[in-house]
Design an enzyme around this catalytic site. Sequence first.
Site, PDB file in Angstrom:
ATOM      1  N   SER A  85       0.808  -1.227   0.000  1.00  0.00           N
ATOM      2  CA  SER A  85       0.000   0.000   0.000  1.00  0.00           C
ATOM      3  C   SER A  85       0.838   1.272   0.000  1.00  0.00           C
ATOM      4  CB  SER A  85      -0.938   0.014   1.212  1.00  0.00           C
ATOM      5  OG  SER A  85      -0.198  -0.030   2.425  1.00  0.00           O
ATOM      6  N   ASP A 375      -3.220   8.292   7.837  1.00  0.00           N
ATOM      7  CA  ASP A 375      -4.149   7.403   8.521  1.00  0.00           C
ATOM      8  C   ASP A 375      -3.379   6.542   9.504  1.00  0.00           C
ATOM      9  OD1 ASP A 375      -2.971   5.338   7.057  1.00  0.00           O
ATOM     10  OD2 ASP A 375      -4.606   5.186   5.607  1.00  0.00           O
ATOM     11  N   HIS A 378      -0.272   5.029   7.165  1.00  0.00           N
ATOM     12  CA  HIS A 378       0.354   5.658   6.003  1.00  0.00           C
ATOM     13  C   HIS A 378       0.687   7.133   6.225  1.00  0.00           C
ATOM     14  CE1 HIS A 378      -2.207   2.294   4.501  1.00  0.00           C
ATOM     15  NE2 HIS A 378      -1.073   2.004   3.874  1.00  0.00           N
TER      16      HIS A 378
END
Length: 416
Positions: A85, A375, A378
């Site tokens: 991600s 978040d 990240h």
Amino acid sequence: MAMSLALLVSALTLSAIFNPSRALEFPEDFFNYSPNSIPISHISISPSSISPSQSQSPAPTPASVQAPAPESHPLVPALFVIGDSSVDSGTNNFLGTFARADRLPYGRDFDTHQPTGRFCNGRIPVDYLALRLGLPFVPSYLSQTGGVEGMIHGVNYASAGAGIIFSSGSQLGQRISLTQQIQQFTDTYQQFIINMGEDPAAHFISNSVFYISIGINDYIHYYLPNISNVQNVYLPWAFNKFLAHTLKQEIKNLYNMNMRKVVLMGLAPIGCAPHYLWKYNSENGECVEDINNMIMEFNFVMRYMVDELRQELPHIIVIFCDMYEGSMDIIKNHEHYGFNATTDACCGFGKYKGWILCLSPEMACSNASNHIWWDEFHPTDAVNAILADNVWNGLHTEMCYPMNLEEMIAPKFRVI
């Protein structure tokens, strides 16, 4: 109240998973990298999708991403991205998974101010590096439905939740593992051979840059939750050696397909991530040292593995960039970089905004530029920009060994 909150979270989560995603559109014009143009025919070959039949297939929309136009003289032919991600540019938009970033507020500060599947408020590191290389943003492999023209500047195979271990992240749903991403590149390379010819395709790949950023999910979703009782089988040091050996073999597989220039990213200090500050009940935002120690060990093993690769593979140019070192520099010197929120995520819920993933615009702060974390796991666009600068030329702190990306693509390393 607790039941209402649970229902709200469930509804928002399901909405996030099944909301139709926006496919990415990228320019199909290509560049003349070498003195002789690499001919590209118009044979239409669709990428082979690894996702099962129940996966989602977003339809193109007018709001799709428009990548910046490539420079007339890019520094390399293409950029290929393998990872998780941290560099996913939209792969998981096409998969049935809880790991999705296809709705606002993700992407709210991106060039189009729309979600693209990037796990960030704006750009991810490979976006900044693509522009440094004179290339457009690299499209997700699963977004490609036509011929190789859409992949001529590179392809992004990264998938949120993916790990070095095949089953890492499986509890989140579908994801494209490291081994599957290598297979996708194999398919891409075969398409280039069909369209260009074998020798031009080999030359094209050998002069392109590969960016590999993977391994964090092997901790977040495998080792730390003690899946399959792994902690009783492997101590952290042995687990790190296992991960490095597995990744080393996959890099050798890419080398056998003419990959020569590799940027290998280390892992970030997730012991400082809001999720673990919340989970380990950090009182004043202190990082979880036990987790960070494992990450530092992994990066140490990876750096040693890079030396082994350089000795074993005669023509490879591989650099290791220590994300832990670069990230801790930002955390420790946050005032210098303009950050005043170092522990709380911009978007999330609970203490440190680390309890649950960002699900709605109402959960996000108004200004992400002064936050280190976007978040629960990240970083923000602002942090990604700093880290990309360091990978490129060590602008803020030297974190790449034995050279940076700008030095690696110097003419003296070009394959003739």
